[in-house]
Design a protein around this motif. Sequence first.
Motif, PDB file in Angstrom:
ATOM      1  N   GLN A  94       1.107   5.616   0.428  1.00 25.27           N
ATOM      2  CA  GLN A  94       0.501   6.851   0.898  1.00 25.27           C
ATOM      3  C   GLN A  94       1.567   7.937   0.933  1.00 25.27           C
ATOM      4  O   GLN A  94       2.770   7.641   0.878  1.00 25.27           O
ATOM      5  CB  GLN A  94      -0.098   6.673   2.297  1.00 25.27           C
ATOM      6  N   THR A  95       1.143   9.188   1.002  1.00 27.62           N
ATOM      7  CA  THR A  95       2.080  10.283   1.172  1.00 27.62           C
ATOM      8  C   THR A  95       1.860  10.922   2.534  1.00 27.62           C
ATOM      9  O   THR A  95       0.742  10.913   3.064  1.00 27.62           O
ATOM     10  CB  THR A  95       1.929  11.351   0.069  1.00 27.62           C
ATOM     11  N   GLN A 103       1.459   6.355  -9.707  1.00 25.28           N
ATOM     12  CA  GLN A 103       0.056   6.285  -9.325  1.00 25.28           C
ATOM     13  C   GLN A 103      -0.356   7.508  -8.505  1.00 25.28           C
ATOM     14  O   GLN A 103      -1.430   8.095  -8.738  1.00 25.28           O
ATOM     15  CB  GLN A 103      -0.187   5.009  -8.512  1.00 25.28           C
ATOM     16  N   VAL A 104       0.489   7.919  -7.576  1.00 26.19           N
ATOM     17  CA  VAL A 104       0.208   9.108  -6.765  1.00 26.19           C
ATOM     18  C   VAL A 104       0.108  10.346  -7.655  1.00 26.19           C
ATOM     19  O   VAL A 104      -0.754  11.215  -7.453  1.00 26.19           O
ATOM     20  CB  VAL A 104       1.294   9.288  -5.687  1.00 26.19           C
ATOM     21  N   THR A 105       0.975  10.447  -8.643  1.00 23.97           N
ATOM     22  CA  THR A 105       0.955  11.579  -9.571  1.00 23.97           C
ATOM     23  C   THR A 105      -0.403  11.701 -10.247  1.00 23.97           C
ATOM     24  O   THR A 105      -0.978  12.799 -10.350  1.00 23.97           O
ATOM     25  CB  THR A 105       2.058  11.412 -10.643  1.00 23.97           C
ATOM     26  N   GLU A 106      -0.916  10.579 -10.703  1.00 23.58           N
ATOM     27  CA  GLU A 106      -2.191  10.604 -11.421  1.00 23.58           C
ATOM     28  C   GLU A 106      -3.360  10.803 -10.455  1.00 23.58           C
ATOM     29  O   GLU A 106      -4.342  11.483 -10.790  1.00 23.58           O
ATOM     30  CB  GLU A 106      -2.324   9.325 -12.237  1.00 23.58           C
ATOM     31  N   GLU A 107      -3.262  10.248  -9.256  1.00 25.33           N
ATOM     32  CA  GLU A 107      -4.331  10.438  -8.278  1.00 25.33           C
ATOM     33  C   GLU A 107      -4.441  11.890  -7.846  1.00 25.33           C
ATOM     34  O   GLU A 107      -5.539  12.405  -7.616  1.00 25.33           O
ATOM     35  CB  GLU A 107      -4.095   9.539  -7.062  1.00 25.33           C
ATOM     36  N   LEU A 108      -3.303  12.578  -7.736  1.00 25.06           N
ATOM     37  CA  LEU A 108      -3.312  13.984  -7.350  1.00 25.06           C
ATOM     38  C   LEU A 108      -3.728  14.896  -8.498  1.00 25.06           C
ATOM     39  O   LEU A 108      -4.052  16.068  -8.288  1.00 25.06           O
ATOM     40  CB  LEU A 108      -1.923  14.408  -6.846  1.00 25.06           C
ATOM     41  N   GLY A 109      -3.717  14.366  -9.712  1.00 30.31           N
ATOM     42  CA  GLY A 109      -4.119  15.152 -10.869  1.00 30.31           C
ATOM     43  C   GLY A 109      -3.121  16.221 -11.264  1.00 30.31           C
ATOM     44  O   GLY A 109      -3.495  17.216 -11.895  1.00 30.31           O
ATOM     45  N   THR A 160       0.848  -1.184   0.000  1.00 35.46           N
ATOM     46  CA  THR A 160       0.000   0.000   0.000  1.00 35.46           C
ATOM     47  C   THR A 160       0.888   1.240   0.000  1.00 35.46           C
ATOM     48  O   THR A 160       1.977   1.235   0.573  1.00 35.46           O
ATOM     49  CB  THR A 160      -0.932   0.034   1.221  1.00 35.46           C
TER      50      THR A 160
END
Length: 387
Positions: A12-13, A142-148, A10
């Motif tokens: 997270q940031t 994935q984080v990059t795309e989730e943050l938009g 998993t």
Amino acid sequence: MADGSSSPLTAQTVGSLADIGKTTWNRIVQGDGNAPYCPFTAYDFLHSLETSGSVRAEVGWAPQHLVLSRDDDIVGVMPLYLKGHSQGEYIFDHGWADAYTRAGGRYYPKLLGAVPFTPATGRRLFTAPGEDISALASAAAQVTEELGVSSLHINFCTPVEQAALAKSGYLIRTGQQYRFEDDGYGTWAGFLDALASRKRKALRKERESIAQTGLSIDWLSGDDITEAHLDQFWRFYQDTGSRKWGTPYLTRTFFSQIRERMADKLLFIMARRGERYIAGALNLIGGNTLYGRYWGCTEHIPFLHFEICYYQAIDYALAHGLKYVEAGAQGEHKIARGYRPMTTYSAHWLPNPSFREAVARFLEAEREQVDADIDYLSGFTPFKKEG
């Protein structure tokens, strides 16, 4: 994200290194201890940037450190920042930002995986033994795309990391810097002996001119560093920073904090006229590398910059068994002083397909030019020619 035999990972940031903790961060970053120590990714250095106010959202550096966990056990970390600009990075993407904006996009904020204000190659993706850094690379994308956000940039990564990131779909960018390498010289005299006669005479002349000024050169590390020394160096840093960047990046508090927390990893090389310091450079001491970072002066003396930042750094490295000296970004004048051109790497995740395609074409041409430049510049090193 699962590997088929272990529990799923998993990601997270977190908004501060304190949310990870010094023990956990250093356990992951230092790993099995086989890799040379890097002071810039140690907890004390990165955390001091945050607690000193040098790095914070208000100045366009919002910590968003990536944490990878398995069964509530942290198995991967990456220093990550949400950036509101492209300052303090030394990998220049202003043209990309302009193009993205002209096309109707919003380039900032973006994500940056790097050590703030530090153009030094080192690991950026850290995993516990047995874990694959490709999982961390995938989580960062994935984080990059989730943050938009428009993009993720991982700057000054190692050759091993860039190869793994390329396999994970990142675009690879190359650049160049200059590095001294102890090729078995042992001493300054041994280094001079490896140079061509004319180059050797030029270096001796520069050093002799400084010796004739009557200046004293001090090496200060560990308990020898005082707050008074920091006050002196702060004046040098402020002067250089205001001329180069407009506003210096680091706060005065930062220097006090790293002195308190990691003084044995600091080396101040200071030029003194009597009891008054007139110039100085801050270096950080790694496992096999001396990293030159900041320089400043209050008097202009020909060749003093070369003496403090390059020759004294070589002297120190040779005397203390350090194989490399990295003297910061840019500067073709370093070649004549024994610093060879080397390739640097960055990796870039661009979710927008059209933007990615355009940048990929640009990077292909740029890499060819960087290779050609390094080949050309390598012909100007001062060393004796073989054969």
